[in-house]
Design a protein around this motif. Structure first.
Motif, PDB file in Angstrom:
ATOM      1  N   VAL A   1     -15.701 -66.712 -43.410  1.00 51.88           N
ATOM      2  CA  VAL A   1     -15.076 -66.890 -42.090  1.00 51.88           C
ATOM      3  C   VAL A   1     -16.139 -66.878 -40.999  1.00 51.88           C
ATOM      4  O   VAL A   1     -16.100 -67.695 -40.062  1.00 51.88           O
ATOM      5  CB  VAL A   1     -14.012 -65.799 -41.856  1.00 51.88           C
ATOM      6  CG1 VAL A   1     -13.564 -65.768 -40.396  1.00 51.88           C
ATOM      7  CG2 VAL A   1     -12.821 -66.014 -42.787  1.00 51.88           C
ATOM      8  N   GLU A   2     -17.109 -65.994 -41.116  1.00 43.10           N
ATOM      9  CA  GLU A   2     -18.196 -65.942 -40.132  1.00 43.10           C
ATOM     10  C   GLU A   2     -19.003 -67.241 -40.157  1.00 43.10           C
ATOM     11  O   GLU A   2     -19.387 -67.764 -39.101  1.00 43.10           O
ATOM     12  CB  GLU A   2     -19.106 -64.748 -40.407  1.00 43.10           C
ATOM     13  CG  GLU A   2     -20.180 -64.542 -39.354  1.00 43.10           C
ATOM     14  CD  GLU A   2     -21.053 -63.333 -39.616  1.00 43.10           C
ATOM     15  OE1 GLU A   2     -22.100 -63.204 -38.953  1.00 43.10           O
ATOM     16  OE2 GLU A   2     -20.698 -62.509 -40.490  1.00 43.10           O
TER      17      GLU A   2
ATOM     18  N   ALA B   1     -17.158 -70.020 -38.414  1.00 42.33           N
ATOM     19  CA  ALA B   1     -17.179 -69.855 -36.957  1.00 42.33           C
ATOM     20  C   ALA B   1     -18.543 -70.131 -36.337  1.00 42.33           C
ATOM     21  O   ALA B   1     -18.652 -70.271 -35.114  1.00 42.33           O
ATOM     22  CB  ALA B   1     -16.729 -68.438 -36.599  1.00 42.33           C
TER      23      ALA B   1
ATOM     24  N   ALA C   1      -9.295 -69.902 -40.472  1.00 42.68           N
ATOM     25  CA  ALA C   1     -10.569 -70.039 -39.758  1.00 42.68           C
ATOM     26  C   ALA C   1     -10.977 -71.505 -39.669  1.00 42.68           C
ATOM     27  O   ALA C   1     -11.439 -71.974 -38.620  1.00 42.68           O
ATOM     28  CB  ALA C   1     -11.646 -69.226 -40.456  1.00 42.68           C
TER      29      ALA C   1
ATOM     30  N   ASP D   1      -8.733 -73.251 -37.124  1.00 45.82           N
ATOM     31  CA  ASP D   1      -9.092 -72.844 -35.763  1.00 45.82           C
ATOM     32  C   ASP D   1     -10.376 -73.523 -35.284  1.00 45.82           C
ATOM     33  O   ASP D   1     -10.516 -73.823 -34.091  1.00 45.82           O
ATOM     34  CB  ASP D   1      -9.263 -71.328 -35.694  1.00 45.82           C
ATOM     35  CG  ASP D   1      -7.945 -70.576 -35.816  1.00 45.82           C
ATOM     36  OD1 ASP D   1      -6.882 -71.215 -35.684  1.00 45.82           O
ATOM     37  OD2 ASP D   1      -7.983 -69.347 -36.051  1.00 45.82           O
ATOM     38  N   CYS D   2     -11.316 -73.739 -36.196  1.00 43.46           N
ATOM     39  CA  CYS D   2     -12.611 -74.332 -35.840  1.00 43.46           C
ATOM     40  C   CYS D   2     -12.667 -75.833 -36.092  1.00 43.46           C
ATOM     41  O   CYS D   2     -13.728 -76.449 -35.908  1.00 43.46           O
ATOM     42  CB  CYS D   2     -13.726 -73.632 -36.618  1.00 43.46           C
ATOM     43  SG  CYS D   2     -13.939 -71.895 -36.186  1.00 43.46           S
TER      44      CYS D   2
END
Length: 267
Positions: free
Chosen positions: A144-145, A148, A182, A185-186
């Motif tokens: 997830v990091e 992002a 994620a 969203d990105c």
């Protein structure tokens, strides 16, 4: 011949676990019907930065050979050819990716291919987690990091962790939802990976499943509708598979009614 299609996930012998050079893949892609081809070999790292994984990626001193070989293959291709790398994620490596691989070496795109989970000073290959809940959640948080971070063109084999987790349970659902949310969203495309299909089915408590792509994962993706961006790639490690794996991935995508993106540069 079938309609030409794209593939942005291609490896060569320089990664130390594939065969063939870029020219071999271009020639095979031309015969098989290709619209766009991207090379994304596993990136090298500076000395002492990634030493324990040198058996699965090119060496630093091969960077020039890799780029030159892709450029030579590009000159032979009747379709666009792109130069890229497949990378892991760690915040400490961001400048290596952005300043060196993209800046100095001119990589046109980076693929996020999370294969390893960092735990302390060690890294564990995700297909070997053997139902370790803590490692699965660390892997998910890392992924997830990375999503992002904004560094990558797409997320390769987002369901690779199912190779090691093996059963579709509440942990698998929670981690899948976190990764999918994620990516949505990105606006980062999720890859249906043709190599996983090529490797065949295995027995699970819920019947025969591919290690990846994993049906239940993609059922969750389908619930997002057109909010989820989908790309299908080959992940070819042999030139003979460079387009066929990608076609198989598109057939898999059809089961879920996905609108597949053909280019990573128009998403």
């Amino acid at each position: 011949m079938d309609k030409p299609i794209s593939n942005f996930h291609t490896h060569t012998q320089l990664c130390n676990h594939a065969s063939g050079m870029p020219q071999d893949y271009v020639l095979e892609a031309q015969k098989a019907g290709c619209s766009m081809l991207g090379f994304s070999d596993h990136c090298p790292y500076p000395p002492n930065m990634y030493d324990n994984w040198q058996g699965s990626r090119m060496f630093l001193e091969q960077l020039g050979l890799y780029k030159d070989s892709v450029m030579e293959a590009k000159s032979l291709a009747p379709f666009p050819v792109y130069f890229g790398f497949e990378c892991e994620y760690d915040a400490q490596w961001k400048s290596w990716y952005t300043d060196e691989l993209k800046g100095k070496w001119g990589a046109q795109y980076l693929v996020f291919g999370p294969h390893w989970v960092k735990t302390g000073n060690n890294h564990v290959y995700i297909p070997t987690i053997q139902r370790d809940k803590n490692l699965l959640h660390k892997y998910t948080d890392q992924t997830v990091e990375g999503i992002a971070s904004g560094m990558y063109a797409f997320l390769a084999h987002p369901d690779l962790f199912m190779t090691g987790w093996t059963e579709w349970d509440e942990e698998a659902v929670a981690c899948s939802k976190a990764i999918i949310d994620a990516a949505v969203d990105c606006n980062l495309p999720l890859e249906i990976n043709g190599l996983g299909l090529h490797r065949g089915l295995r027995d699970t408590s819920k019947g025969k499943r591919y290690n990846y792509p994993y049906d239940e994962f993609w059922q969750l993706v389908a619930q997002k509708g057109d909010k989820a961006k989908i790309i299908c790639n080959s992940d070819s490690h042999e030139s003979a598979h460079v387009i066929q794996n990608a076609r198989n991935a598109r057939e898999y995508a059809d089961k879920f009614g996905f609108d597949v993106s053909e280019s990573i540069f128009t998403i």
